[in-house]
Motif scaffolding. Structure first.
Motif, mmCIF file in Angstrom:
data_model
loop_
_atom_site.group_PDB
_atom_site.id
_atom_site.type_symbol
_atom_site.label_atom_id
_atom_site.label_comp_id
_atom_site.label_asym_id
_atom_site.label_seq_id
_atom_site.Cartn_x
_atom_site.Cartn_y
_atom_site.Cartn_z
ATOM 1 N N ALA A 257 -73.444 5.253 -0.158
ATOM 2 C CA ALA A 257 -72.771 5.018 -1.432
ATOM 3 C C ALA A 257 -73.692 5.164 -2.627
ATOM 4 N N ILE A 258 -74.992 4.901 -2.453
ATOM 5 C CA ILE A 258 -75.901 4.934 -3.601
ATOM 6 C C ILE A 258 -76.700 6.231 -3.679
ATOM 7 N N ASP A 261 -75.077 12.834 -5.417
ATOM 8 C CA ASP A 261 -74.554 14.068 -4.833
ATOM 9 C C ASP A 261 -75.705 15.070 -4.695
ATOM 10 N N GLY A 262 -75.820 15.679 -3.524
ATOM 11 C CA GLY A 262 -76.912 16.603 -3.259
ATOM 12 C C GLY A 262 -78.190 15.922 -2.814
ATOM 13 N N GLY A 263 -78.168 14.602 -2.697
ATOM 14 C CA GLY A 263 -79.366 13.856 -2.315
ATOM 15 C C GLY A 263 -79.524 13.721 -0.805
ATOM 16 N N SER A 264 -80.535 12.953 -0.415
ATOM 17 C CA SER A 264 -80.878 12.820 1.000
ATOM 18 C C SER A 264 -81.109 11.359 1.356
ATOM 19 N N ILE A 265 -80.757 11.013 2.587
ATOM 20 C CA ILE A 265 -81.043 9.698 3.148
ATOM 21 C C ILE A 265 -82.077 9.871 4.246
ATOM 22 N N SER A 281 -67.038 12.983 6.272
ATOM 23 C CA SER A 281 -66.248 13.666 5.245
ATOM 24 C C SER A 281 -66.793 13.374 3.852
ATOM 25 N N VAL A 282 -67.223 12.127 3.631
ATOM 26 C CA VAL A 282 -67.841 11.778 2.350
ATOM 27 C C VAL A 282 -69.153 12.532 2.179
ATOM 28 N N MET A 283 -69.943 12.557 3.227
ATOM 29 C CA MET A 283 -71.239 13.235 3.141
ATOM 30 C C MET A 283 -71.054 14.732 2.954
ATOM 31 N N PHE A 284 -70.038 15.291 3.594
ATOM 32 C CA PHE A 284 -69.731 16.711 3.438
ATOM 33 C C PHE A 284 -69.329 17.023 2.003
ATOM 34 N N ALA A 289 -77.537 14.844 2.642
ATOM 35 C CA ALA A 289 -78.271 15.140 3.870
ATOM 36 C C ALA A 289 -78.753 13.851 4.523
ATOM 37 N N LEU A 290 -78.853 13.869 5.848
ATOM 38 C CA LEU A 290 -79.333 12.718 6.617
ATOM 39 C C LEU A 290 -80.454 13.186 7.527
ATOM 40 N N ARG A 291 -81.647 12.635 7.296
ATOM 41 C CA ARG A 291 -82.807 13.017 8.109
ATOM 42 C C ARG A 291 -83.611 11.761 8.435
#
Length: 347
Positions: A257-258, A261-265, A281-284, A289-291
């Motif tokens: 949530a924080i 847009d276009g950021g990474s976790i 769907s939210v992340m899409f 990105a999730l790494r």
């Protein structure tokens, strides 16, 4: 020797166990000078991660080499060394790629049949591929020795999270989790040049460390209130990079949530329900990105070690309680009660 064993939830004991010996020609035996209790150890302590009665525990330690196998070339008796939280052979394709945590012949300290770090000595398999030598003079510097211990796990794990979050000079970073890993994530983000670092945490003693490590803002709220606070601090956009250092459903929902847009976790919290906090769907839709994952800290030690030795970064404040080997069960209780952040063990 004396070593910590786990017998059942909340049943930690310090017992006499056989002294470690050289079994394979690539082994060394190491006398432990410093060890510690990890937040991830608490999952076993609470019964949320299965252990066999009498199994060893502990995966963060440094010490002095006492015996050396015949094929070991990089170390000699008397060397001061730090051990990453897994051993690895140093020769496979994964090790060559800097992913020692996937080494087919590697393993975790405290796994069945292996020594744990919360004891007086440890047999280290594949010493040449696993251990990193430290300056001998560090053994007489208590603060430096404590800081160097963080290289075994939490400092490298915080660095791994910062890399996964895509931290770069000038970026805004939010850190979910005020444990030792989250705090080291703050330290890593500062080291990598983040301009603004928002630490999410409710415990003043911990957020004070976060500020000392480079946090520019602290958000004490949780859930939707935390999300709103971070959005307000970032002009409604969220952070370019978010470090998730808890591993629960709520922490992952907050992280998504924080994130801008276009950021990474960058996620390094051991997953305990965090998968249910992900909405693809939210992340899409928002290109998030999730790494992350288990940190290959052996790959990071050579990069981080010079900065620790020079004092450029000092993770030692995350250790706020010290016990001897007989006090390890008390250390577990203190961390479980959240009266201690991270417990240092001096055998």
């Amino acid at each position: 020797m004396r070593a910590t064993t786990i017998h059942a939830p909340f049943d930690m004991r310090v017992e006499n166990v056989p002294d470690p010996v050289i079994r394979d020609s690539t082994d060394v035996v190491l006398r432990v000078l410093r060890a510690c209790i990890c937040g991830s150890d608490l999952w076993a302590y609470r019964g949320e991660a299965a252990r066999q009665p009498g199994q060893r525990i502990g995966h963060e330690f440094l010490g002095i080499v006492e015996a050396v196998g015949s094929e070991v070339t990089g170390f000699a008796a008397g060397d001061l060394v730090v051990a990453p939280f897994v051993w690895s052979d140093g020769t496979c394709e994964y090790c060559a790629e800097g992913l020692q945590t996937s080494c087919p012949r590697g393993g975790f300290w405290g796994s069945v049949g292996s020594d744990g770090g919360q004891g007086e000595a440890v047999r280290v398999p594949f010493a040449d591929g696993t251990l990193v030598k430290l300056p001998a003079e560090a053994a007489s510097d208590d603060r430096l020795l404590t800081a160097l211990l963080a290289l075994s796990d939490v400092l490298g794990t915080g660095h791994h999270a910062a890399l996964g979050a895509g931290v770069k000079p000038g970026s805004t970073v939010a850190v979910v989790g005020d444990g030792a890993v989250g705090l080291c994530g703050v330290l890593a983000a500062k080291r990598l040049g983040a301009e603004r670092i928002i630490a999410l945490g409710r415990h003043t003693a911990r957020t004070d460390i976060a500020r000392a490590f480079g946090a520019t803002d602290v958000v004490a709220e949780r859930g939707e209130a935390a999300e709103a606070a971070v959005r307000e601090l970032t002009g409604g956009q969220g952070a370019h990079g978010v470090i998730e250092a808890v591993g629960t459903e709520q922490s992952m929902r907050t992280a998504v949530a924080i994130t801008r847009d276009g950021g990474s976790i960058g996620y390094v919290g051991v997953p305990h329900g965090s998968g249910t906090g992900l909405d693809l769907s939210v992340m899409f839709d928002r290109n998030i990105a999730l790494r992350g994952g288990v940190a290959p800290v052996r790959a990071y030690i050579p990069e981080l070690l010079p900065d620790v030795l020079s004092g450029t970064i000092d993770p030692s404040p995350v250790f706020d309680l010290t016990v001897d080997i007989e006090g390890v069960p008390d250390g577990y209780r203190a961390m479980d009660d959240r009266t201690a952040l991270k417990v240092l063990v001096k055998p």
